[in-house]
Design a protein around this motif. Structure first.
Motif, mmCIF file in Angstrom:
data_model
loop_
_atom_site.group_PDB
_atom_site.id
_atom_site.type_symbol
_atom_site.label_atom_id
_atom_site.label_comp_id
_atom_site.label_asym_id
_atom_site.label_seq_id
_atom_site.Cartn_x
_atom_site.Cartn_y
_atom_site.Cartn_z
ATOM 1 N N SER A 76 -19.157 -39.160 65.643
ATOM 2 C CA SER A 76 -19.139 -39.178 64.181
ATOM 3 C C SER A 76 -18.754 -40.544 63.626
ATOM 4 O O SER A 76 -19.072 -40.850 62.482
ATOM 5 N N GLU A 97 -26.292 -37.184 58.078
ATOM 6 C CA GLU A 97 -24.878 -37.428 57.802
ATOM 7 C C GLU A 97 -24.074 -36.142 57.967
ATOM 8 O O GLU A 97 -22.997 -36.146 58.556
ATOM 9 N N ALA A 99 -24.729 -33.420 59.709
ATOM 10 C CA ALA A 99 -24.678 -32.872 61.061
ATOM 11 C C ALA A 99 -23.921 -33.775 62.019
ATOM 12 O O ALA A 99 -23.187 -33.300 62.878
ATOM 13 N N SER A 100 -24.106 -35.071 61.879
ATOM 14 C CA SER A 100 -23.518 -35.994 62.851
ATOM 15 C C SER A 100 -22.235 -36.638 62.357
ATOM 16 O O SER A 100 -21.430 -37.113 63.157
ATOM 17 N N GLY A 101 -22.029 -36.666 61.051
ATOM 18 C CA GLY A 101 -20.882 -37.379 60.497
ATOM 19 C C GLY A 101 -21.082 -38.885 60.443
ATOM 20 O O GLY A 101 -20.222 -39.605 59.934
ATOM 21 N N CYS A 102 -22.176 -39.348 60.980
ATOM 22 C CA CYS A 102 -22.409 -40.799 61.058
ATOM 23 C C CYS A 102 -22.759 -41.401 59.701
ATOM 24 O O CYS A 102 -23.226 -40.725 58.801
ATOM 25 N N LYS B 98 -19.136 -25.200 62.212
ATOM 26 C CA LYS B 98 -19.655 -26.566 62.107
ATOM 27 C C LYS B 98 -20.315 -26.802 60.746
ATOM 28 O O LYS B 98 -20.107 -27.835 60.107
ATOM 29 N N GLN C 230 -11.203 -42.650 61.063
ATOM 30 C CA GLN C 230 -12.154 -41.818 60.322
ATOM 31 C C GLN C 230 -11.500 -40.558 59.765
ATOM 32 O O GLN C 230 -11.948 -40.027 58.754
ATOM 33 N N LYS D 98 -18.187 -38.330 57.039
ATOM 34 C CA LYS D 98 -17.668 -37.250 57.896
ATOM 35 C C LYS D 98 -17.007 -36.163 57.067
ATOM 36 O O LYS D 98 -17.213 -34.972 57.303
ATOM 37 N N GLY D 101 -19.862 -35.079 54.056
ATOM 38 C CA GLY D 101 -21.243 -34.799 54.441
ATOM 39 C C GLY D 101 -22.259 -35.545 53.603
ATOM 40 O O GLY D 101 -23.460 -35.463 53.856
#
Lengths: 342, 342, 342, 342
Positions: A76, A97, A99-102, B98, C230, D98, D101
């Motif tokens: 993430s 964003e 789903a991955s937190g990235c 999630k 984070q 993160k 979202g």
């Protein structure tokens, strides 16, 4: 009969051979979730193309494929570098964003294609905990602007990524159109060029639904089955995606379909130029970007639904597909010419 | 020909009428993502059942439907109360946590059914910032143990929830089997009983894929279209889900299929009892839970794939489906008897 | 002067030696975010206790420590097993689920302590993609019910976890009270017992704020610095947490404080028993759980704020702290006795 | 004694008046988590500034404040528009993505300041489910480039946002420096200018730790207490943040500190210009951006730690703080001059 147009290649339906394949496997009971012979066969088709050292996961749709690809390749706290026009940046409602937190880092390009020069300024902050750690470069082949990366262009990006301990994802929603455009087998511009994970699309080229995530870097696939399930992309009656892919590869259906769509785009683009419509991007696959007067556009949209691309620029997008007929192009161009001459 | 068994109702294929409906709409171009007449027609079918004051969103699969339902009904600081056997708790690899960020609170039941008495001890901490705020109660109809809630049981749960400002979700992956079991129309035990949002399943009862989320509480649907897209559940060629649902409701296909599956379960259960196999849950729909000696189980699984349910208890699960034939039951019981007599 | 009570050990203030230590490092400029000599010194204090093969990360608070511990040890498709009374399950408003995406699996206990026997039924579904993959067992030392795990009890849990490829986290919000109760050094019941990652608390025992996450399994720490940032838990003026920990370990302040709190709990419990108040849990550290008539409770709360624990059971919780004075206990017991005799 | 430098205003320590205030409230027991008179008093200080129609939430740090602000103002399918230099985009390791979202959309600016003209091209796709829905504009005051928005500039952004149903967040990590620079009260360029939610910082201007989130749009605060807890930002011994803020506002400490820092920046900038160092941004607050030869930079960093800002441009950043002494500037400039003359 619903009129065929040029709004999107996903406005087309299912190629008859695909539907027939679905019907052919609709017999009796089969274990769910991919634990069946049809799924194994379809995976083997991919191994014939890409070699045995891959992992293949079928999902429902393109966004699902991209999410599985990205989430499997990142933590993430990573960032994902992509073109500002990338589907993952513009058209997935923030799914990557979420789903991955990235963090996604969009890069402005002139033609939808990233280059090492464009990417390099973003390759900073490694090891610095305040900064999202650059981890994944995502490119689209065909790009969202209808352009196609050459093999060397892809290799250069992959080399740069790997030098920095990063990975490269290809969004191949229209990968068949790219393969035809390049006149190369799939592996030549993916696995052999250094791509780590690929979203392999079929829906836009005659399939009913279903995409595949191909991991060339098998380590990335370690947890993919859990990620696929947790991201809602595990299909219970998996045989019906598998059968589509098997049919897609049989008798070069993928190539016939994509070649036809590309050719139709070329024909349409030629006619548009004749009519005097400026084309803004090189027509390498099945998408055409053009400048059209707003008033003409509005009138034409009443007959043919299609999307404006950049309203500030009067730019529109037209897509051809596997089922575009030459007469569709004729009718469309006539309607356009009529409006231009009013 | 693949042998029909009793592992899961999703091991069955596509009912011919569903496949025919897909073929029938496979003509020409149609706008993507649900902006088409077929999708509108399918939504209208749901409105005939549930009235006009609903919002309907089609998704790919059951987990997708549950995620859209839960995420639309909660904030991340909420908790979701469910049976400890609930699909959302046990079988979705943590997708609800999630996607929604919520805490799931599992409640042990004897038959898969929640009751106000079981729920009440969890209705605490309202307004206390340290505590996940209880917001949603999720029940499965049919339950994962094959039992069916009576209308009054559902009403009592909904009343309790609404008294506390909470909402109720129904996971209706097998809702057709429940309707047949209760001999009631869908609305009688959903919208009319106080349910706020429903995952309406079809895949386990003869559809190829595709489920619907029905919001009876329309406020919850305000952002559903964005949530569906962001959660990867928006299908591009939507007409092919829509057509399935239209066919599913035409000529009572849903009812014929579910009635058959339920009847087959009843027949199978009867024979099992004759053979001397203890049944552990009331057989109200198409699932049978039974005690089977481990050794017999292992041998039987070589001929018929099926799932152990609770290994500590030697409990197994068998499911019938729309295409279960009486001779399938005969063969299965013979195979079982043969093993028992060895 | 604010009256001292028994609501929580975090209602106490800052031990004077801690405040003095803060003042002592408040000189000139120091690099931010932990890149300073004070932080290094504090980390070295931890290494004196636990050996050099650890990684230490300071955070603001207990929930932050637990989040960093859990998120560093899991993927989103994992599950975390904990007591149903665990702080991470009951008192963090769903922070673990939101941050990690994991499913939390609560286990009912009689005394807040997990055992292998209680855990084993949840160790299932390994490799099965539908099931959240069990990965982490989290235990609290001291537990939320004031009980303390013996070393062998911890070893048994860690052994079970490791046999299954799982990890063990200890929530040590009150770890000093546990060490005093066991009369053992910290390492004896953490690193030496098999714990993989520890939330090491100080705030409840005289510190102003600041906790530490100690990774005994250093692989888990690989990305901890990014995760800490984070998750909003990286403090800019880090020297002021570091100095506290250094003071906390100097002259056994931690031990003096915790021993005092534990002793006061023992004294209070003794008096309560004399008064006739039933104690429900063994008083091993600084928490007392007791049954109190609702009417008496309501009246007593007007003089002394404290928390009901289980209203269905008329159970209340009283905590002592490093600054509890014997006369506080006397006054409290007198007030209680007076109410009982009314 | 640690040498004072110009790396960051957070390298400074605690102002003595702040530390004294902490000591003053360190008496007896106080209810935790903000349910105390000190917290109420501090909130009242904010109400004196901004009026009664606000909601105030204290958190640990700036990233925590920004996360609470953003998450309270958005849904996961929203996008947040910010300068490409924004702390939330560059310096929080992806915490906003993160936690919320959301997609962050970075806009390139010349001076760290957004304008309506820069923002407008991103205000598109409203109602289009494929597109992250623009919801929040986030501006930094002071910006990360040391510049300060004028009141009218903020009003113009807020007007644009509100016309589109959007909200505006201000990251006020250095808001005191901005107020001094503008010579205006806080409300003049926040609540009165249309800001909806404000991260109000103190740590960089003499506080030990602790920031406040101020909701001017109270509807946004509806769930803030849960979000604060779930995002790990609820402090148990809250009185020690509250007391700091009360001291910060007493006797205009905030103003004295910020005015001093700003003045020192002005003095330093003046000397740098004299020395011949090019300044790249207007010095409006306490930050100086300058071009420095790489070799000189590397040597100077051995004596004075500071950050390069843009290595491609040889740009460095120097910050002054509340405790910068004139002699610190003299020494620094002498060291720099010496290197230049070598």
């Amino acid at each position: 009969m619903n009129k065929r147009g040029f709004a999107s290649d996903n406005n087309s339906g299912i190629h008859p051979a695909i539907l027939e394949a679905i019907q052919n496997v609709n017999i009796g009971h089969v274990a769910g979730y991919g634990d069946d012979i049809y799924t194994q066969n379809a995976i083997n088709e991919f191994k014939k193309i890409f070699g045995n050292e891959i992992e293949v996961f079928f999902v429902f749709n393109g966004t699902g494929a991209n999410i599985l690809s990205i989430t499997s390749s990142t933590n993430s706290f990573n960032s994902v570098i992509c073109a500002a026009t990338a589907h993952i940046f513009v058209d997935e409602c923030g799914a990557p964003e979420k789903a991955s937190g990235c963090k996604l880092i969009p890069i402005t390009t002139k033609d939808g294609k990233l280059t090492p020069e464009l990417i390099k300024p973003q390759l900073l902050g490694f090891g610095f905990e305040h900064h999202s750690q650059p981890k994944l470069i995502s490119i689209s082949q065909v790009t969202e602007l209808g352009t196609v990366y050459e093999v060397d262009e892809i290799k250069a990006i992959c080399k740069l990524a790997h030098q920095h301990g990063m990975l490269v994802h290809m969004d191949g929603a229209r990968i068949a159109n790219a393969a035809v455009s390049l006149n190369l087998p799939f592996n030549a511009f993916t696995s052999d060029a250094g791509i780590d994970v690929l979203s392999f699309g079929g829906t836009k080229n005659g399939m009913m639904f279903g995409e595949a995530v191909i991991f060339f870097n098998k380590e990335l696939a370690e947890n993919a089955k859990y990620i696929r399930k947790q991201s809602t992309q595990l299909y219970s009656k998996m045989r019906f995606i598998a059968a589509q892919f098997s049919a897609y590869f049989a008798n070069d259906l993928w190539k016939i379909n994509a070649a036809h769509a590309n050719k139709m785009a070329s024909v349409l683009a030629g006619k548009l130029v004749e009519i005097g419509i400026p084309i803004t991007q090189k027509v390498s696959a099945n998408g055409i970007f053009a400048i059209l007067d707003d008033e003409i556009r509005d009138k034409l949209q009443k007959e043919y639904f299609f999307y404006p691309w950049d309203e500030s620029n009067h730019e529109v997008r037209w897509m051809t597909s596997f089922d575009t007929a030459p007469e569709d192009i004729d009718s469309f161009c006539k309607a356009l010419e009529k409006l231009l001459n009013e």
